[in-house]
Design a protein around this motif. Structure first.
Motif, short mmCIF file in Angstrom:
data_model
loop_
_atom_site.label_atom_id
_atom_site.label_comp_id
_atom_site.label_asym_id
_atom_site.label_seq_id
_atom_site.Cartn_x
_atom_site.Cartn_y
_atom_site.Cartn_z
N VAL A 12 0.84 -1.19 0.00
CA VAL A 12 0.00 0.00 0.00
C VAL A 12 0.88 1.24 0.00
CG1 VAL A 12 -1.76 1.29 1.26
CG2 VAL A 12 -1.82 -1.21 1.25
N GLU A 13 0.65 2.09 -1.00
CA GLU A 13 1.44 3.32 -1.07
C GLU A 13 1.04 4.25 0.05
OE1 GLU A 13 1.58 5.35 -4.79
OE2 GLU A 13 1.66 3.50 -5.94
N PRO A 14 2.01 4.84 0.74
CA PRO A 14 1.65 5.80 1.80
C PRO A 14 1.01 7.04 1.18
CG PRO A 14 4.02 5.82 1.40
CD PRO A 14 3.45 4.69 0.59
N ILE A 15 0.09 7.64 1.91
CA ILE A 15 -0.57 8.85 1.43
C ILE A 15 0.41 10.00 1.54
CG2 ILE A 15 -2.45 10.49 1.86
CD1 ILE A 15 -4.09 8.14 2.91
N GLN A 16 0.65 10.67 0.43
CA GLN A 16 1.59 11.78 0.46
C GLN A 16 0.97 13.02 1.07
OE1 GLN A 16 2.61 13.45 -3.50
NE2 GLN A 16 1.12 12.03 -4.35
N THR A 17 1.83 13.89 1.56
CA THR A 17 1.40 15.15 2.16
C THR A 17 1.86 16.29 1.27
OG1 THR A 17 1.58 14.20 4.38
CG2 THR A 17 1.55 16.60 4.22
N ALA A 26 -0.98 19.12 -8.37
CA ALA A 26 0.15 18.53 -9.09
C ALA A 26 0.27 17.02 -8.89
CB ALA A 26 1.45 19.21 -8.66
N ILE A 27 -0.45 16.44 -7.92
CA ILE A 27 -0.33 14.99 -7.69
C ILE A 27 -0.98 14.19 -8.82
CG2 ILE A 27 -0.23 15.27 -5.18
CD1 ILE A 27 -3.12 14.18 -5.04
N GLY A 28 -1.88 14.82 -9.56
CA GLY A 28 -2.55 14.14 -10.65
C GLY A 28 -3.93 13.65 -10.27
N ALA A 29 -4.78 13.54 -11.27
CA ALA A 29 -6.19 13.15 -11.05
C ALA A 29 -6.30 11.75 -10.48
CB ALA A 29 -6.95 13.26 -12.36
N LYS A 30 -7.32 11.58 -9.65
CA LYS A 30 -7.69 10.30 -9.03
C LYS A 30 -6.68 9.84 -7.98
CE LYS A 30 -11.08 9.75 -12.10
NZ LYS A 30 -12.45 10.06 -11.75
N LYS A 31 -5.82 10.74 -7.51
CA LYS A 31 -4.85 10.38 -6.48
C LYS A 31 -5.20 11.06 -5.17
CE LYS A 31 -1.10 9.31 -9.62
NZ LYS A 31 0.26 9.63 -10.05
N GLN A 32 -4.82 10.41 -4.08
CA GLN A 32 -5.16 10.89 -2.75
C GLN A 32 -3.95 11.52 -2.08
OE1 GLN A 32 -6.07 7.98 0.38
NE2 GLN A 32 -7.98 9.09 0.78
N ALA A 33 -4.19 12.53 -1.27
CA ALA A 33 -3.11 13.17 -0.51
C ALA A 33 -3.71 13.89 0.69
CB ALA A 33 -2.34 14.16 -1.39
N THR A 34 -2.84 14.20 1.63
CA THR A 34 -3.23 15.04 2.75
C THR A 34 -2.77 16.45 2.42
OG1 THR A 34 -3.08 13.23 4.34
CG2 THR A 34 -2.96 15.47 5.22
N LEU A 35 -3.73 17.33 2.27
CA LEU A 35 -3.47 18.72 1.88
C LEU A 35 -3.43 19.61 3.11
CD1 LEU A 35 -3.50 21.25 -0.03
CD2 LEU A 35 -5.98 20.94 -0.18
N THR A 36 -2.35 20.38 3.23
CA THR A 36 -2.26 21.37 4.28
C THR A 36 -2.74 22.71 3.73
OG1 THR A 36 -0.39 20.26 5.32
CG2 THR A 36 -0.71 22.58 5.87
#
Length: 197
Positions: A12-17, A26-36
């Protein structure tokens, strides 16, 4: 449900911040991240369908959420969600964790020219463009004969576009395919009315 033997499960890929809205996009469509978010301001809220927010790096539409923030509030903290694009409109969807705090504020539209408002950097921003004599092309209305920005009643204000007089428009800039749209958030008003007795 997928089952795996111990040791055979996929990694499992870690969720990027990411640090801001521009980095989230910039992470690209359909990707998950934690947004500050740092001092991001809510520009306009359209029920549960759309919440337009802007930080120092750009804007995004929080699409179909149960968040209860109101226009003008300033958001700080983190939110974990998926980035997506709908007809070139940047969207934050599928929120899995929300650690945002909101403080009250007043949102003021940024006054700018039609040409400046049409720039991609102003997507999801509340703007005011003045002295616009709208042009009708078939069933659509535009800010000028060059069709720089389409005037579109996305928020169902049920106003009539005035093609005879110059008007002031305040609303959200929404990218739609190759066209920028201005979705008024208040009924447009006629410019420079003076001398009324």
């Amino acid at each position: 449900i997928e089952y795996y033997k111990v040791g055979d499960e996929p990694e499992v890929e870690p969720i990027q911040t990411v640090d801001n809205i521009a980095a989230f996009k910039a992470i690209g469509a359909k990707k998950q991240a934690t947004l500050t978010l740092t001092n991001a301001q809510v520009q306009y809220v359209n029920g549960t369908n759309d919440m337009y927010i802007v930080d120092a790096t750009g804007g995004i539409d929080i699409f179909k959420s149960d968040l209860k923030y109101t226009a003008g509030q300033v958001l700080n903290g983190t939110i974990t969600a998926t980035y997506d694009v709908f007809n070139t409109l940047p969207q934050l969807t599928n929120i899995t964790e929300n650690k945002l705090t909101a403080t009250d504020g007043i949102v003021t539209p940024v006054e700018m020219s039609v040409e400046d408002a049409a720039l991609a950097e102003n997507a999801c921003k509340l703007v005011k463009i003045t002295n616009v004599k709208a042009v009708k092309v078939r069933t659509d209305f535009y800010t000028d004969a060059n069709k720089t920005i389409q005037i579109f009643d996305k928020f169902k204000l049920s106003y009539s576009v005035d093609t005879e007089n110059e008007c002031d428009y305040t609303g959200i800039i929404i990218p739609f395919k190759s066209q920028m749209e201005l979705a008024p958030t208040v009924t447009p008003v006629t410019s420079n009315i003076n001398g009324i007795t």
